[in-house]
Design a protein around this motif. Structure first.
Motif, PDB file in Angstrom:
ATOM      1  N   LYS A 291     -35.212  23.901  34.243  1.00  0.00           N
ATOM      2  CA  LYS A 291     -36.063  23.718  33.065  1.00  0.00           C
ATOM      3  C   LYS A 291     -35.553  22.564  32.190  1.00  0.00           C
ATOM      4  CE  LYS A 291     -36.286  27.339  30.535  1.00  0.00           C
ATOM      5  NZ  LYS A 291     -36.549  28.588  29.811  1.00  0.00           N
TER       6      LYS A 291
ATOM      7  N   LEU B 234     -39.526  34.061  36.541  1.00  0.00           N
ATOM      8  CA  LEU B 234     -38.890  33.697  35.268  1.00  0.00           C
ATOM      9  C   LEU B 234     -39.463  32.419  34.677  1.00  0.00           C
ATOM     10  CD1 LEU B 234     -35.133  34.445  36.073  1.00  0.00           C
ATOM     11  CD2 LEU B 234     -36.592  35.674  34.446  1.00  0.00           C
ATOM     12  N   THR B 235     -39.645  31.408  35.515  1.00  0.00           N
ATOM     13  CA  THR B 235     -40.031  30.089  34.969  1.00  0.00           C
ATOM     14  C   THR B 235     -41.078  29.333  35.770  1.00  0.00           C
ATOM     15  OG1 THR B 235     -38.285  28.940  36.174  1.00  0.00           O
ATOM     16  CG2 THR B 235     -37.719  29.745  33.966  1.00  0.00           C
TER      17      THR B 235
ATOM     18  N   ASP C   5     -36.507  19.325  33.996  1.00  0.00           N
ATOM     19  CA  ASP C   5     -37.883  19.227  34.483  1.00  0.00           C
ATOM     20  C   ASP C   5     -37.934  19.146  36.009  1.00  0.00           C
ATOM     21  OD1 ASP C   5     -40.641  19.222  34.110  1.00  0.00           O
ATOM     22  OD2 ASP C   5     -40.751  17.040  34.065  1.00  0.00           O
TER      23      ASP C   5
ATOM     24  N   VAL D 192     -32.519  28.493  37.054  1.00  0.00           N
ATOM     25  CA  VAL D 192     -33.823  28.147  36.485  1.00  0.00           C
ATOM     26  C   VAL D 192     -33.688  27.453  35.134  1.00  0.00           C
ATOM     27  CG1 VAL D 192     -35.188  29.842  37.762  1.00  0.00           C
ATOM     28  CG2 VAL D 192     -34.137  30.494  35.580  1.00  0.00           C
ATOM     29  N   ASP D 193     -32.637  27.757  34.380  1.00  0.00           N
ATOM     30  CA  ASP D 193     -32.390  27.044  33.119  1.00  0.00           C
ATOM     31  C   ASP D 193     -31.990  25.599  33.402  1.00  0.00           C
ATOM     32  OD1 ASP D 193     -33.027  29.284  31.616  1.00  0.00           O
ATOM     33  OD2 ASP D 193     -30.937  29.939  31.439  1.00  0.00           O
TER      34      ASP D 193
ATOM     35  N   ASN E 102     -36.888  33.751  40.498  1.00  0.00           N
ATOM     36  CA  ASN E 102     -36.913  32.438  39.842  1.00  0.00           C
ATOM     37  C   ASN E 102     -38.331  32.018  39.486  1.00  0.00           C
ATOM     38  OD1 ASN E 102     -34.131  32.189  39.984  1.00  0.00           O
ATOM     39  ND2 ASN E 102     -34.166  31.001  41.862  1.00  0.00           N
ATOM     40  N   ASN E 103     -39.257  32.257  40.403  1.00  0.00           N
ATOM     41  CA  ASN E 103     -40.645  31.904  40.134  1.00  0.00           C
ATOM     42  C   ASN E 103     -41.203  32.755  39.004  1.00  0.00           C
ATOM     43  OD1 ASN E 103     -43.756  32.356  40.807  1.00  0.00           O
ATOM     44  ND2 ASN E 103     -43.118  30.296  41.430  1.00  0.00           N
TER      45      ASN E 103
END
Length: 159
Positions: A78, A108-109, A81, A74-75, A105-106
């Motif tokens: 992020k 978290l971000t 994008d 997820v990082d 994952n959803n």
């Protein structure tokens, strides 16, 4: 621009992986193939070799970018994008694990996960299976994409 990521270790990339990447490349403008770096695992191929192999076999798609990552997926998303992760599912057992990961994952971000059922031709196929069969002299050439590299030999698989 619609962007997604197909993550994995790809050690080695299989025709099953390639099928999911190809299908994702038809759905998204850009598909990032994220090659996971796992320091605790000794890979068959180096991360650099895996990246090069994937670039070679996806070159004709025209919208695939390949790079490595470590840490949380997820990082990676992020930082670039990327709102969606594309994952192939071979069996119900894959779904059990992947659903939990998708929900985490959803949470978290907010990154979404798209599950794509594997082509039945590749429903049994995994990198682990290829690495198990090749050193014993099994012909895995029909399970991995053809590349400019020589086929995986038993000697390579033992490294």
């Amino acid at each position: 621009m619609r962007r997604a990521v197909c993550p994995g270790s790809f050690d080695p990339i299989t025709n099953g992986h390639l099928d999911i990447i190809a299908r994702a490349s038809k759905l998204y403008d850009v598909v990032h193939v994220a090659v996971m770096i796992n320091q605790s695992k000794k890979g068959l191929f180096t991360v650099e070799e895996r990246i090069e192999l994937i670039r070679e076999v996806t070159a004709d798609f025209g919208n695939v970018e390949v790079e490595s990552f470590h840490g949380l997926l997820v990082d990676f998303c992020k930082q670039r994008d990327i709102p969606a992760i594309v994952k192939g599912l071979r069996a119900v057992s894959d779904f059990d694990y992947e659903l939990q990961m998708a929900q985490m994952n959803n949470g978290l971000t907010g990154v979404e996960t798209l599950f794509v059922p594997t082509n039945p031709t590749y429903s049994f196929l995994s990198s682990s299976l290829v690495k198990e069969v090749a050193p014993r002299g099994g012909d895995v050439s029909h399970q991995v994409p053809p590349t400019g590299q020589p086929p995986l030999t038993p000697r390579q698989a033992r490294k």
